[in-house]
Scaffold this active site. Structure first.
Site, PDB file in Angstrom:
ATOM      1  N   LYS A  35     -38.701 -48.977  38.637  1.00 38.30           N
ATOM      2  CA  LYS A  35     -39.157 -49.400  37.307  1.00 38.30           C
ATOM      3  C   LYS A  35     -38.526 -48.520  36.232  1.00 38.30           C
ATOM      4  O   LYS A  35     -37.971 -47.466  36.540  1.00 38.30           O
ATOM      5  CB  LYS A  35     -40.684 -49.323  37.244  1.00 38.30           C
ATOM      6  N   TYR A 257     -33.915 -25.623  11.874  1.00 39.01           N
ATOM      7  CA  TYR A 257     -34.924 -26.146  10.954  1.00 39.01           C
ATOM      8  C   TYR A 257     -36.143 -25.240  10.910  1.00 39.01           C
ATOM      9  O   TYR A 257     -36.652 -24.817  11.956  1.00 39.01           O
ATOM     10  CB  TYR A 257     -35.362 -27.550  11.383  1.00 39.01           C
TER      11      TYR A 257
HETATM   12  C1  LIG Z   1     -44.784 -45.645  39.339  1.00 42.76           C
HETATM   13  C2  LIG Z   1     -45.617 -46.066  40.467  1.00 42.76           C
HETATM   14  C3  LIG Z   1     -45.370 -45.582  41.760  1.00 42.76           C
HETATM   15  C4  LIG Z   1     -44.331 -44.523  42.053  1.00 42.76           C
HETATM   16  O1  LIG Z   1     -44.821 -43.241  41.674  1.00 42.76           O
HETATM   17  P1  LIG Z   1     -43.945 -41.943  41.940  1.00 42.76           P
HETATM   18  O2  LIG Z   1     -44.803 -40.809  41.559  1.00 42.76           O
HETATM   19  O3  LIG Z   1     -42.753 -42.037  41.059  1.00 42.76           O
HETATM   20  O4  LIG Z   1     -43.577 -41.969  43.370  1.00 42.76           O
HETATM   21  C5  LIG Z   1     -46.110 -46.107  42.795  1.00 42.76           C
HETATM   22  N1  LIG Z   1     -47.071 -47.032  42.569  1.00 42.76           N
HETATM   23  C6  LIG Z   1     -47.358 -47.489  41.338  1.00 42.76           C
HETATM   24  C7  LIG Z   1     -48.433 -48.491  41.158  1.00 42.76           C
HETATM   25  C8  LIG Z   1     -46.656 -47.012  40.254  1.00 42.76           C
HETATM   26  O5  LIG Z   1     -46.954 -47.460  39.022  1.00 42.76           O
END
Ligand SMILES: *Cc1c(COP(=O)(O)O)cnc(C)c1O
Length: 362
Positions: A35, A257
């Site tokens: 994702k 800054y």
């Molecule tokens: C993002 C996500 C994962 C993966 O999590 P990681 O910590 O990156 O391994 C697994 N399950 C769900 C539902 C997620 O949203």
């Protein structure tokens, strides 16, 4: 070439990390979580690197499933937040995407789906304590039965839950979540998928039929004080730029800054071509580790949009044009994230479009 900020994606590291996940997962199958453009590493390139060895991909959006199908991937693809509208159902059937069913609002959409468009595979999400997505455990059986009765739903229904604090290996919450999940799904047929990356590291009880790992594939850890390298994973992203100026400042002069950094002595201060406009975190504090020619040159002053300033006292022979490493080999992104008040995932996800991405076979 005017801009020199480069994110190198190490394809060999991705493959190594998947092999290591697989070794740790034992008999469980691996759902590679890609994702958010593969945690900022690039969806298509990551999927290409992992294709041969991942039994399934997981994405957050149907559009990402479309990209994976367009790139020719044929394995199972799970959409982790499921259909968001009734119109998503036919698209998921067409693309053979698997749906996460987590809320009553989705049930009539599924019930009305046309079986002639092909069976829709679904995962039933149970909320065991995260309180984000999922049905309460006591409703799992009834919802499962309702799904089984829907003509377009594939009879092979999986079960999922998600952990709220699996990186706290000493905490009690994950054990409670595992117990609630086992209780809610006892005797029901179907695959189980519980573990995210941290659970794979710390909660062997949760391996079940699938592990759902994201971070570790990219060499990233969310375990406090420990980087992916500490668990045998390799960073899949290196972020680098160049020194564009070196200034010799005198004691008492201020940098950047609002002059938040005051030179404690006469010292060289380097200026590197990266800033929050590239995705380097503006919240990074003075002292955040940065490497110049592989030696430590801590951040000083505020991060600007296009530039950062570095304490070069530890690299007296540095020259304009020298390599500056923000994270990757030799400098865990987890250390930078800790100095910026966030987690490693947030940093790799945050690279902006002006960063040049290149691939490295290693
Ligand atoms: C993002 C996500 C994962 C993966 O999590 P990681 O910590 O990156 O391994 C697994 N399950 C769900 C539902 C997620 O949203």
């Amino acid at each position: 070439m005017s801009r020199t900020t480069v994110a190198t994606i190490h394809l060999g590291a991705l493959r190594h990390n998947l092999a290591r996940v697989r070794a740790m997962a034992g008999a469980a199958k691996v759902m590679a979580v890609v994702k958010a453009d593969a945690y900022g590493h690039g969806l298509e390139r990551v999927a290409r690197a992992l294709d041969a060895d991942a039994e399934a991909f997981a994405v957050a959006a149907i559009a990402d499933g479309l990209r994976l199908r367009a790139a020719g991937h044929r394995q199972r693809i799970v959409v982790l937040s499921g259909p968001d509208t009734p119109f998503d159902i036919a698209e998921m059937q067409r693309l053979r995407l698997e749906a996460l069913i987590h809320h009553d609002v989705q049930l009539p959409w599924l019930a009305a789906a046309d079986p002639a468009r092909g069976p829709l595979r679904v995962w039933l999400k149970i909320d065991t304590g995260m309180h984000r997505l999922g049905f309460p455990p006591e409703r799992a059986r009834a919802v499962h039965a309702a799904l089984l009765a829907m003509p377009a739903v594939d009879r092979d229904i999986g079960f999922m839950t998600h952990f709220a604090s699996s990186e706290e290996f000493e905490g009690r919450e994950t054990a409670l979540q595992i117990a609630r999940f086992k209780d809610a799904t006892a005797d029901l047929p179907g695959d189980r998928a519980l573990s995210n990356s941290a659970a794979l590291l710390g909660w062997p009880d949760a391996r079940a039929d699938w592990v759902r790992t994201g971070g570790l594939l990219y060499g990233l850890s969310v375990v406090e004080g420990r980087s992916g390298i500490d668990f045998g994973f390799r960073p899949a992203m290196s972020l680098a730029t160049r020194l564009v100026a070196i200034n010799h400042l005198v004691k008492g002069e201020r940098v950047g800054y609002n002059g938040t950094y005051e030179c404690p002595e006469d010292m060289p201060v380097g200026v590197a071509a990266i800033g929050y406009g590239d995705g380097y975190p503006r919240s990074a504090v003075a002292g955040t580790p940065v490497l110049v020619n592989d030696r430590l040159a801590p951040l000083v002053g505020r991060v600007s949009m296009d530039l950062i300033t570095l304490d070069l006292r530890g690299v007296p022979d540095a020259r304009v044009g020298d390599k500056v490493t923000l994270w990757g080999e030799g400098l865990p992104v987890e250390a930078v994230a800790a100095s910026a008040g966030t987690i490693s995932y947030d940093l790799t996800c945050g690279m902006t479009r002006r960063v040049l991405f290149v691939e490295d076979e290693n």
